[in-house]
Design a protein around this motif. Structure first.
Motif, short mmCIF file in Angstrom:
data_model
loop_
_atom_site.label_atom_id
_atom_site.label_comp_id
_atom_site.label_asym_id
_atom_site.label_seq_id
_atom_site.Cartn_x
_atom_site.Cartn_y
_atom_site.Cartn_z
N GLY A 26 18.05 30.13 22.65
CA GLY A 26 17.05 30.88 23.38
C GLY A 26 15.88 29.97 23.69
O GLY A 26 15.80 28.83 23.22
N PRO A 27 14.92 30.41 24.50
CA PRO A 27 13.83 29.53 24.94
C PRO A 27 12.80 29.21 23.86
O PRO A 27 12.14 28.17 23.93
CB PRO A 27 13.19 30.29 26.09
N GLU A 28 12.63 30.08 22.84
CA GLU A 28 11.65 29.80 21.79
C GLU A 28 12.24 28.85 20.76
O GLU A 28 13.43 28.90 20.44
CB GLU A 28 11.21 31.10 21.12
N GLN A 29 11.38 28.00 20.22
CA GLN A 29 11.85 26.98 19.29
C GLN A 29 12.48 27.59 18.04
O GLN A 29 11.93 28.52 17.44
CB GLN A 29 10.69 26.08 18.87
N VAL A 30 13.63 27.06 17.67
CA VAL A 30 14.27 27.38 16.40
C VAL A 30 13.99 26.21 15.46
O VAL A 30 14.57 25.14 15.61
CB VAL A 30 15.79 27.58 16.57
N PRO A 31 13.07 26.36 14.52
CA PRO A 31 12.67 25.22 13.69
C PRO A 31 13.70 24.90 12.61
O PRO A 31 14.39 25.78 12.08
CB PRO A 31 11.35 25.67 13.06
N LEU A 32 13.79 23.63 12.27
CA LEU A 32 14.55 23.21 11.11
C LEU A 32 13.70 23.40 9.85
O LEU A 32 12.50 23.13 9.85
CB LEU A 32 14.95 21.74 11.20
N VAL A 33 14.34 23.88 8.79
CA VAL A 33 13.73 23.92 7.46
C VAL A 33 14.44 22.81 6.68
O VAL A 33 15.54 23.00 6.17
CB VAL A 33 13.91 25.29 6.80
N GLU A 34 13.82 21.65 6.61
CA GLU A 34 14.44 20.47 6.03
C GLU A 34 14.00 20.30 4.58
O GLU A 34 12.81 20.32 4.27
CB GLU A 34 14.05 19.21 6.82
N LEU A 35 14.99 20.10 3.72
CA LEU A 35 14.73 19.80 2.32
C LEU A 35 15.27 18.40 2.02
O LEU A 35 16.44 18.12 2.24
CB LEU A 35 15.40 20.82 1.40
N TYR A 36 14.39 17.54 1.49
CA TYR A 36 14.80 16.22 1.04
C TYR A 36 14.93 16.30 -0.47
O TYR A 36 13.96 16.57 -1.18
CB TYR A 36 13.78 15.17 1.50
N THR A 37 16.15 16.10 -0.96
CA THR A 37 16.48 16.43 -2.33
C THR A 37 17.43 15.39 -2.90
O THR A 37 17.93 14.51 -2.18
CB THR A 37 17.12 17.84 -2.39
N SER A 38 17.68 15.49 -4.22
CA SER A 38 18.61 14.58 -4.88
C SER A 38 19.14 15.23 -6.13
O SER A 38 18.40 15.88 -6.88
CB SER A 38 17.90 13.26 -5.24
N GLN A 39 20.42 15.04 -6.39
CA GLN A 39 21.00 15.52 -7.63
C GLN A 39 20.51 14.72 -8.83
O GLN A 39 20.70 15.13 -9.97
CB GLN A 39 22.52 15.48 -7.56
N GLY A 40 19.87 13.59 -8.59
CA GLY A 40 19.31 12.79 -9.67
C GLY A 40 17.86 13.11 -9.98
O GLY A 40 17.24 12.42 -10.79
#
Length: 242
Positions: A26-40
């Motif tokens: 659609g024309p409205e922005q679909v934002p990313l919800v980004e998680l920077y993570t680690s199993q360590g």
């Protein structure tokens, strides 16, 4: 606009030839919800759990798209995260070179292209970070392994199309490091990603879905400037269950 055709001579067995999937932002922005993570990282499992809960939130893939980038800079602590890639650590560093993100750490959240530190005090308020400006429609049609992508909005002179396979329902017994002895569950994990030059329209043949014993797979696409990680528009969704 010219059509860029990229052929990767691999099959996509997860989709039958008769299946056609269509994704549209659609024309409205679909934002990313980004998680920077680690199993360590011992402080990451609660953040991973919050990202997993987004699978049950209304508006998934329409109002927001969760994405987990597993970084590799904690692998030296005694456990090599099987989903970590140097490119994901680099993406976080690229964010830190912009005014949108202050530093590199885990768990690190970037919502709608901007750092979200509110997670540490008010994790339930993640929706307050979402932004939906009108930017143009990103649409994709997937027929077997053949993908056609179009974007109706404005792109910088040098744009990129990013595609990623995400895995949900991943379970990992961790044998060492800060989470040693635990079995970790992860969702929306980037199992494969690729960035391509993009001028608003392209056709390509997708690489196969990585088979990592995930319970469900999603395809996610977003466009950005070549010189910035900040997404302009995104779309995607789950593959059908077979």
């Amino acid at each position: 606009m010219r059509t860029l055709t990229i052929l990767i001579l691999l099959s996509l067995p997860a989709l039958a030839s008769a299946d056609t999937l269509t994704f549209s932002s659609g024309p409205e922005q679909v934002p990313l919800v980004e998680l920077y993570t680690s199993q360590g990282c011992s402080s990451c499992p609660p953040a991973d759990a919050l990202l997993s809960r987004l699978a049950d939130e209304p508006g998934l893939f329409h109002d927001f798209i969760p994405v987990a980038f597993h970084v590799d800079y904690w692998d030296y602590l005694g456990w090599q995260d099987p989903y970590a890639r140097p490119a994901f650590s680099q993406r976080q560093r690229d964010y830190a070179r912009t005014p949108a993100v202050g530093s590199v750490y885990t768990p690190g959240w970037v919502v709608a292209g901007r750092e979200w530190r509110g997670y540490f005090r008010h994790p339930a308020q993640w929706r307050s970070q979402l932004q939906h400006p009108t930017v143009g429609t990103l649409s994709a049609t997937l027929n077997a392994a053949h993908l056609r992508v179009q974007f109706s909005g404005e792109l910088p002179a040098h744009g990129q199309l990013h595609l990623a396979w995400l895995g949900n329902g991943l379970s990992t017994p961790v044998a060492g490091g800060e989470n040693g002895g635990r079995t970790l569950r992860n969702d929306f994990v980037v199992l494969y990603s690729q960035a391509l030059p993009f001028d608003g329209e392209t056709s390509l043949t997708l690489p196969p879905v990585p088979q990592r014993d995930q319970q469900r797979t999603a395809l996610v696409l977003w466009v950005s400037p070549t010189d910035s990680p900040i997404p302009i528009q995104a779309t995607g969704g789950y593959l059908p269950d077979h």
